[in-house]
Design an enzyme around this catalytic site. Structure first.
Site, PDB file in Angstrom:
ATOM      1  N   ASP A 127       0.805  -1.221   0.000  1.00 36.50           N
ATOM      2  CA  ASP A 127       0.000   0.000   0.000  1.00 36.50           C
ATOM      3  C   ASP A 127       0.838   1.270   0.000  1.00 36.50           C
ATOM      4  O   ASP A 127       0.305   2.358  -0.233  1.00 36.50           O
ATOM      5  CB  ASP A 127      -0.931   0.028   1.214  1.00 36.50           C
ATOM      6  CG  ASP A 127      -2.020  -1.024   1.142  1.00 36.50           C
ATOM      7  OD1 ASP A 127      -2.406  -1.391   0.014  1.00 36.50           O
ATOM      8  OD2 ASP A 127      -2.469  -1.496   2.203  1.00 36.50           O
ATOM      9  N   ARG A 162     -18.698  -1.956 -22.820  1.00 38.02           N
ATOM     10  CA  ARG A 162     -19.124  -1.993 -21.422  1.00 38.02           C
ATOM     11  C   ARG A 162     -18.141  -1.215 -20.540  1.00 38.02           C
ATOM     12  O   ARG A 162     -16.994  -0.966 -20.913  1.00 38.02           O
ATOM     13  CB  ARG A 162     -19.208  -3.435 -20.919  1.00 38.02           C
ATOM     14  CG  ARG A 162     -17.901  -4.197 -20.971  1.00 38.02           C
ATOM     15  CD  ARG A 162     -17.956  -5.487 -20.138  1.00 38.02           C
ATOM     16  NE  ARG A 162     -18.905  -6.446 -20.667  1.00 38.02           N
ATOM     17  CZ  ARG A 162     -18.575  -7.655 -21.134  1.00 38.02           C
ATOM     18  NH1 ARG A 162     -17.295  -8.028 -21.180  1.00 38.02           N
ATOM     19  NH2 ARG A 162     -19.502  -8.482 -21.567  1.00 38.02           N
ATOM     20  N   GLN A 273      -2.342  -9.024  -6.605  1.00 42.63           N
ATOM     21  CA  GLN A 273      -1.404  -7.904  -6.453  1.00 42.63           C
ATOM     22  C   GLN A 273      -0.251  -8.227  -5.513  1.00 42.63           C
ATOM     23  O   GLN A 273       0.815  -7.613  -5.588  1.00 42.63           O
ATOM     24  CB  GLN A 273      -2.155  -6.677  -5.914  1.00 42.63           C
ATOM     25  CG  GLN A 273      -3.215  -6.155  -6.834  1.00 42.63           C
ATOM     26  CD  GLN A 273      -4.246  -5.333  -6.089  1.00 42.63           C
ATOM     27  OE1 GLN A 273      -4.095  -4.126  -5.941  1.00 42.63           O
ATOM     28  NE2 GLN A 273      -5.307  -5.974  -5.624  1.00 42.63           N
TER      29      GLN A 273
END
Length: 341
Positions: A127, A162, A273
């Site tokens: 993060d 989309r 991730q």
């Protein structure tokens, strides 16, 4: 010296590179002996160890995850936890600890230092939200994984006309969403730092469709609408008091489809991730952190965390490292197409 090493919290590309650097320099240059504690703070809490010498760290540089295992164990939430750790360290002849982790793991390390346990910290989190260091290893890998996913989603979104909503990790800080969204050419980037106006997001998406292009929305798991709350997966808390996040991507896709009448799909990258081999940047940063961490232990400079400042590795007090999270500042938000209420 006999030194214990542990990795706590979420796994992260580059953890093994730190372990390797610590052991190789510690053994070769200083003649120290190492013990690996399994599964974060659970290891010293229960005296669960494994051998950690040069043979054990060969070939682990490109490997994701951590050979020591990890957990979110909080010894301060367990009755007698601190006393058990001290007793196990004394029984094992451990002279010092190197704790590799993020806010929670290093928060425990900071408290233990105040109670007389000699600890040196190494910052780890995908993060990138630890305030005392410019970057944490694992972040670059996570951003590149998310960017590649966004690149691939552009073509399928265009083919089917989309909206695709990509949910990435980021509880309190939107660094992954910001960097991957900018690098991947996302059309809307939503971060935890400021609530977003759903009406404005939908308005922009409809405008995007009018240009005959399909929008890509990148959203941090901790992002919130201006008139709503966090989207969570039940109300259970972990040992550090964190609720499990996840689902804002699907919620947003449902809202977009309902309001625009055009199909919208959500893609949750989740633990993808965290996994796999670290990038070159993360391998180098993790290695440098490990080399400087063992230097700090050898010099007896405990209660510190190694940190990146500019291009230099420095030492900062552990309490400073965990005092405040590093969120995306307003100046960086202005660089991207980020929609707020």
């Amino acid at each position: 010296m006999r030194i214990g090493v542990l990795t706590g919290g979420g796994d992260c590309p580059g953890l093994n590179a730190v372990i390797r650097a610590v052991v190789r320099k510690g053994v070769t240059d200083y003649g120290h002996e190492f013990v690996g504690f399994r599964d974060g703070w659970r290891g010293p809490l229960e005296g669960d160890t494994r051998p950690l010498g040069i043979p054990e760290v060969r070939g682990i540089l490109p490997r994701g995850g951590t050979i020591l295992g990890s957990s979110r164990t909080n010894p301060f939430k367990i009755e007698g936890g601190v006393e058990r750790i001290k007793a196990n360290l004394a029984e094992g002849g451990i002279d010092a600890l190197i704790a590799i982790g993020g806010e929670d793991t290093l928060g425990v390390a900071s408290k233990l230092t105040e109670l007389g346990v000699p600890v040196v910290g190494v910052p780890k989190t995908i993060d990138n939200d630890l305030g005392a260091t410019d970057y944490t290893f694992g972040f670059d890998t996570a951003v590149n994984i998310a960017m590649e996913a966004i690149d691939r989603l552009h073509t399928t979104a265009e083919s089917h006309h989309r909206t695709v909503v990509v949910e990435v990790m980021g509880r309190h800080a939107g660094w992954i969403a910001l960097h991957s969204g900018l690098a991947g050419g996302a059309n809307v980037i939503l971060l935890p730092e400021q609530k977003f106006d759903l009406d404005k997001v939908v308005e922009y998406i409809e405008t995007r469709f009018q240009t005959r292009y399909s929008p890509i929305v990148v959203v941090s798991e901790g992002a919130m609408p201006s008139d709503g709350d966090l989207v969570t997966q039940g109300g259970q808390l972990d040992a550090f008091g964190h609720v499990r996040l996840g689902g804002v991507g699907q919620w947003l896709a449902d809202q977009i489809e309902k309001r625009t009448g055009k199909e919208a799909r959500a893609v949750v990258l989740g633990h993808i991730q965290r996994g796999g081999t670290p990038t070159a940047f993360d391998r180098v940063l993790a290695t440098r952190f490990g080399l400087h961490a063992i230097d700090a232990v050898h010099e007896g400079d405990f209660g510190k965390m190694v940190a990146l400042r500019g291009t230099d590795i420095v030492r900062v007090p552990l309490e400073e490292a965990t005092r405040e999270l590093k969120t995306v500042p307003a100046a960086r938000l202005a660089e991207a197409e980020v929609f707020f209420g």
